[in-house]
Motif scaffolding. Sequence first.
Motif, PDB file in Angstrom:
ATOM      1  N   GLN A 140       0.860  -1.179   0.000  1.00  0.00           N
ATOM      2  CA  GLN A 140       0.000   0.000   0.000  1.00  0.00           C
ATOM      3  C   GLN A 140       0.899   1.233   0.000  1.00  0.00           C
ATOM      4  O   GLN A 140       1.731   1.410   0.882  1.00  0.00           O
ATOM      5  N   VAL A 141       0.742   2.073  -1.001  1.00  0.00           N
ATOM      6  CA  VAL A 141       1.557   3.279  -1.107  1.00  0.00           C
ATOM      7  C   VAL A 141       1.109   4.260  -0.031  1.00  0.00           C
ATOM      8  O   VAL A 141      -0.070   4.617   0.050  1.00  0.00           O
ATOM      9  N   ASN A 142       2.064   4.658   0.808  1.00  0.00           N
ATOM     10  CA  ASN A 142       1.764   5.597   1.882  1.00  0.00           C
ATOM     11  C   ASN A 142       2.788   6.730   1.867  1.00  0.00           C
ATOM     12  O   ASN A 142       3.598   6.838   0.942  1.00  0.00           O
ATOM     13  N   HIS A 143       2.764   7.576   2.893  1.00  0.00           N
ATOM     14  CA  HIS A 143       3.654   8.741   2.920  1.00  0.00           C
ATOM     15  C   HIS A 143       5.132   8.356   2.953  1.00  0.00           C
ATOM     16  O   HIS A 143       5.961   9.070   2.411  1.00  0.00           O
ATOM     17  N   VAL A 144       5.467   7.234   3.563  1.00  0.00           N
ATOM     18  CA  VAL A 144       6.876   6.802   3.607  1.00  0.00           C
ATOM     19  C   VAL A 144       7.359   6.476   2.195  1.00  0.00           C
ATOM     20  O   VAL A 144       8.434   6.917   1.774  1.00  0.00           O
ATOM     21  N   LEU A 145       6.563   5.736   1.445  1.00  0.00           N
ATOM     22  CA  LEU A 145       6.941   5.380   0.078  1.00  0.00           C
ATOM     23  C   LEU A 145       6.938   6.595  -0.839  1.00  0.00           C
ATOM     24  O   LEU A 145       7.793   6.713  -1.724  1.00  0.00           O
ATOM     25  N   GLU A 146       5.997   7.493  -0.636  1.00  0.00           N
ATOM     26  CA  GLU A 146       5.971   8.711  -1.445  1.00  0.00           C
ATOM     27  C   GLU A 146       7.215   9.557  -1.196  1.00  0.00           C
ATOM     28  O   GLU A 146       7.823  10.069  -2.128  1.00  0.00           O
ATOM     29  N   LYS A 147       7.615   9.672   0.081  1.00  0.00           N
ATOM     30  CA  LYS A 147       8.824  10.439   0.406  1.00  0.00           C
ATOM     31  C   LYS A 147      10.063   9.736  -0.141  1.00  0.00           C
ATOM     32  O   LYS A 147      10.968  10.375  -0.662  1.00  0.00           O
ATOM     33  N   LEU A 148      10.099   8.424  -0.029  1.00  0.00           N
ATOM     34  CA  LEU A 148      11.216   7.650  -0.568  1.00  0.00           C
ATOM     35  C   LEU A 148      11.366   7.907  -2.061  1.00  0.00           C
ATOM     36  O   LEU A 148      12.465   8.188  -2.545  1.00  0.00           O
ATOM     37  N   ALA A 149      10.272   7.825  -2.802  1.00  0.00           N
ATOM     38  CA  ALA A 149      10.316   8.046  -4.256  1.00  0.00           C
ATOM     39  C   ALA A 149      10.761   9.471  -4.564  1.00  0.00           C
ATOM     40  O   ALA A 149      11.583   9.687  -5.463  1.00  0.00           O
ATOM     41  N   GLU A 150      10.251  10.433  -3.822  1.00  0.00           N
ATOM     42  CA  GLU A 150      10.619  11.842  -4.037  1.00  0.00           C
ATOM     43  C   GLU A 150      12.112  12.062  -3.779  1.00  0.00           C
ATOM     44  O   GLU A 150      12.805  12.690  -4.581  1.00  0.00           O
ATOM     45  N   GLU A 151      12.613  11.531  -2.681  1.00  0.00           N
ATOM     46  CA  GLU A 151      14.023  11.705  -2.328  1.00  0.00           C
ATOM     47  C   GLU A 151      14.941  10.955  -3.291  1.00  0.00           C
ATOM     48  O   GLU A 151      15.993  11.465  -3.673  1.00  0.00           O
ATOM     49  N   LEU A 152      14.554   9.746  -3.677  1.00  0.00           N
ATOM     50  CA  LEU A 152      15.360   8.981  -4.632  1.00  0.00           C
ATOM     51  C   LEU A 152      15.428   9.701  -5.971  1.00  0.00           C
ATOM     52  O   LEU A 152      16.484   9.758  -6.603  1.00  0.00           O
TER      53      LEU A 152
END
Length: 122
Positions: A97-109
């Motif tokens: 489930q895409v959540n804020h942790v994964l969204e931040k990870l994708a943004e930072e990567l």
Amino acid sequence: MVKKDSCGCVVERKYASDFLVRRFYALNGERGFRLVTRVNLDGQRWFEIYRRGEEVRYKSSECPLVIIGLEALLEAMEDGVTPENWREVLGRVKGLQVNHVLEKLAEELAKVMEVEKSSLHS
């Protein structure tokens, strides 16, 4: 790109557990990789990106979300998927489930890879 495990068997990763069990992009004692950067996602989760030529590897906290996200996104990047489509990539991982942790990870990567890409072409 077709992925093969250490014994040469073709591996198709589509479930979240597949990305946890078979870590193709984790840095495991390979030599010649240089640290690009370390990113802290919050007080506990982090990742480091390493590069050797065109190859990219990571080290990270043992958070399953970070590991699954890095594995899925680095595989997508290797397959030519642009950061604009990374949310879709994460959404296709079954059991994730895409959540804020994964969204931040994708943004930072995406930021790290953009800076790294521009420094390679300088």
